[in-house]
Design a protein around this motif. Structure first.
Motif, PDB file in Angstrom:
ATOM      1  N   SER A  10       0.836  -1.210   0.000  1.00  0.00           N
ATOM      2  CA  SER A  10       0.000   0.000   0.000  1.00  0.00           C
ATOM      3  C   SER A  10       0.865   1.253   0.000  1.00  0.00           C
ATOM      4  O   SER A  10       0.562   2.238  -0.686  1.00  0.00           O
ATOM      5  CB  SER A  10      -0.932   0.005   1.212  1.00  0.00           C
ATOM      6  N   PHE A  11       1.958   1.221   0.754  1.00  0.00           N
ATOM      7  CA  PHE A  11       2.874   2.367   0.745  1.00  0.00           C
ATOM      8  C   PHE A  11       3.481   2.548  -0.643  1.00  0.00           C
ATOM      9  O   PHE A  11       3.603   3.678  -1.133  1.00  0.00           O
ATOM     10  CB  PHE A  11       3.986   2.198   1.778  1.00  0.00           C
ATOM     11  N   ALA A  12       3.871   1.438  -1.289  1.00  0.00           N
ATOM     12  CA  ALA A  12       4.446   1.523  -2.634  1.00  0.00           C
ATOM     13  C   ALA A  12       3.460   2.159  -3.610  1.00  0.00           C
ATOM     14  O   ALA A  12       3.827   3.004  -4.432  1.00  0.00           O
ATOM     15  CB  ALA A  12       4.838   0.129  -3.115  1.00  0.00           C
ATOM     16  N   LYS A  13       2.204   1.761  -3.500  1.00  0.00           N
ATOM     17  CA  LYS A  13       1.169   2.327  -4.377  1.00  0.00           C
ATOM     18  C   LYS A  13       0.988   3.814  -4.094  1.00  0.00           C
ATOM     19  O   LYS A  13       0.925   4.634  -5.027  1.00  0.00           O
ATOM     20  CB  LYS A  13      -0.147   1.582  -4.162  1.00  0.00           C
ATOM     21  N   GLN A  14       0.938   4.180  -2.823  1.00  0.00           N
ATOM     22  CA  GLN A  14       0.777   5.581  -2.455  1.00  0.00           C
ATOM     23  C   GLN A  14       1.957   6.421  -2.942  1.00  0.00           C
ATOM     24  O   GLN A  14       1.783   7.567  -3.373  1.00  0.00           O
ATOM     25  CB  GLN A  14       0.655   5.699  -0.930  1.00  0.00           C
ATOM     26  N   ALA A  15       3.155   5.841  -2.896  1.00  0.00           N
ATOM     27  CA  ALA A  15       4.355   6.577  -3.286  1.00  0.00           C
ATOM     28  C   ALA A  15       4.538   6.663  -4.806  1.00  0.00           C
ATOM     29  O   ALA A  15       5.468   7.316  -5.276  1.00  0.00           O
ATOM     30  CB  ALA A  15       5.588   5.921  -2.656  1.00  0.00           C
ATOM     31  N   GLY A  16       3.679   5.984  -5.553  1.00  0.00           N
ATOM     32  CA  GLY A  16       3.722   6.107  -7.002  1.00  0.00           C
ATOM     33  C   GLY A  16       4.595   5.106  -7.731  1.00  0.00           C
ATOM     34  O   GLY A  16       4.859   5.255  -8.928  1.00  0.00           O
ATOM     35  N   TYR A  17       5.034   4.055  -7.056  1.00  0.00           N
ATOM     36  CA  TYR A  17       5.841   3.027  -7.717  1.00  0.00           C
ATOM     37  C   TYR A  17       4.964   2.180  -8.640  1.00  0.00           C
ATOM     38  O   TYR A  17       3.803   1.896  -8.338  1.00  0.00           O
ATOM     39  CB  TYR A  17       6.512   2.117  -6.682  1.00  0.00           C
TER      40      TYR A  17
END
Length: 452
Positions: free
Chosen positions: A140-147
């Motif tokens: 979820s963090f990766a998705k939020q960070a735009g990866y």
């Protein structure tokens, strides 16, 4: 629900080095100054509490969410979101992980020599292992960070979990696995979930070395256990467990030891619970490793934890076949803080313990069974007393390594290995399929003989 009003009071998280104590940027994995691992802290808790709520309000809120139909509330991870890094609900990737059962193991308790024994079965997560609880937060963090790409090196469970969460979140995933050294059941999962899967002609630690360089050179987000967001998700198993026992800590929690992030996460959770007043004492956390993959055991016994002793890992318990664990310092701190211990068990002891857990109608992968095998030794040593409460953390589902189970019951698991002669003691636990003539009398005769 009540959590709609929490946003304004949500505590901001920070990344801090476990070595020098410096803070780091949100997408880092190691300290840029001393290269130690990072952990997530919540500076606002001391003043306001998680989400601006006291412990009684949090307990009530977390229980209320169990009856909610909102996706985040149905997750056994995100229903505890006040003690997690803040991620907008629309960015959360969840497959309803967590909320795993606690089973009483009556027969295993007798075998181990304790009056009562329980197992928190993390193998009942969506992809069949404890990895899901950490992966939901890190992905979820990766998705939020735009990866767009996420990646991991894996002995099997991590790759299955990462591939599933990437697929659910619309991300691409890269998996590096050691050639021929993981369970086919686990490999099939990452393939089915659409991961770009590469088998490297090396061991797990070699896969990690390659992946670290890939991550440095490409915009790929690392989802191995060095990722501090993974640890945050995995710590919720301890909140679940303590909620289940009405916040009265057991005397012992026993955890398998592979890359050692799981014991680190559970220890962090207990430390936070004590800080917030949920519990008044810490249970002892003990880590069990296979004799053929025992770097933490050797590190503590031979150097008193001063330096890691890597090993060439070799065990049939593939999920913990790791010789150079990344989170060893975190695990060492947890063991010392809780006055726990480490122990190692043989391949025969693992196979026997796995069969005993299976005979309870529960079942687990081989790596999970080290907990019961280790408990038996700790009871004999007097470290665990008969009347103390013990919880085993079972990390993977029995179908994660069906080949191991089939070979065990056929009697050829240790054929051609140094353990072949010793394995004869396992015969009474083996249940090989029987071939009969296709008639009723043959089946009835078998039933009668089985009752004698």
């Amino acid at each position: 629900m009540a959590d709609q009003a929490i946003k304004a009071g949500q505590c901001v998280s920070q990344l801090r080095c476990i070595g020098c104590g410096r803070t780091a940027l949100p997408d880092r994995f190691r300290c840029e100054h001393c290269r130690d691992l990072l952990e997530i802290i919540y500076p606002g808790w001391e003043e306001r509490g998680p989400g601006g709520l006291d412990q009684a309000s949090l307990k009530r809120l977390w229980r209320e969410r169990r009856s909610s139909l909102e996706p985040a509330d149905q997750s056994g991870v995100w229903r505890f979101r006040e003690i997690l890094p803040e991620i907008p609900e629309q960015q959360i990737i969840t497959i309803r992980e967590g909320n795993t059962p606690v089973y009483e193991l009556t027969h295993c308790a007798k075998s181990a020599g304790v009056s009562q024994l329980f197992a928190k079965h993390q193998g009942m997560n969506p992809t069949g292992s404890f990895k899901d609880t950490g992966m939901t937060v890190a992905a979820s963090f990766a998705k939020q960070a735009g990866y767009r790409w996420v990646a991991c090196a894996s002995t099997g469970n991590t790759s299955a979990s990462m591939a599933a969460y990437a697929a659910r979140g619309g991300l691409h995933s890269l998996v590096l696995i050691p050639d021929g050294k993981i369970s086919w059941s686990k490999l099939s999962q990452s393939l089915d979930y659409g991961a770009l899967t590469c088998q490297l002609k090396t061991d797990f630690d070699g896969c990690v070395r390659v992946l670290n360089e890939v991550v440095e050179r490409m915009p790929v987000y690392l989802l191995n256990s060095v990722n501090p967001y993974r640890v945050e998700g995995q710590k919720t198993v301890a909140f679940e467990l303590l909620e289940h026992v009405e916040w009265e800590p057991p005397d012992h929690i026993i955890v398998p030891g592979g890359n050692l992030a799981n014991s680190s996460a559970i220890g962090k959770a207990l430390r936070e619970m004590k800080q917030l007043g949920f519990i008044s004492r810490l249970p002892r956390i003990s880590v069990i490793q296979a004799e053929g993959a025992n770097p933490l055991v050797r590190t503590i016994r031979e150097t008193d934890g001063e330096r890691l002793i890597p090993v060439h890992a070799d065990t049939m318990a593939t999920a913990i076949r790791i010789g150079n664990p990344a989170s060893w310092k975190k695990a060492l701190r947890v063991i010392r803080e809780t006055e726990g211990t480490v122990e190692q068990v043989s391949e025969i002891e693992i196979a026997l313990a796995k069969a005993e857990i299976g005979a309870e109608g529960i079942g687990c992968e081989p790596a999970s069974a080290v907990t019961l095998a280790g408990l038996k030794k700790l009871v004999k040593q007097g470290f665990v007393r008969r009347n103390e409460s013990v919880v085993l953390v079972l990390t993977g589902h029995v179908l994660k390594d069906a080949e191991f189970t089939l070979k065990f019951h056929r009697g050829d698991l240790f054929e051609g290995t140094p353990y072949e002669s010793e394995s004869r003691k396992l015969k009474s636990h083996q249940r090989s399929p029987l071939v009969l003539d296709p008639n009723v009398e043959a089946v009835i005769e078998l039933l009668r003989s089985a009752e004698q």
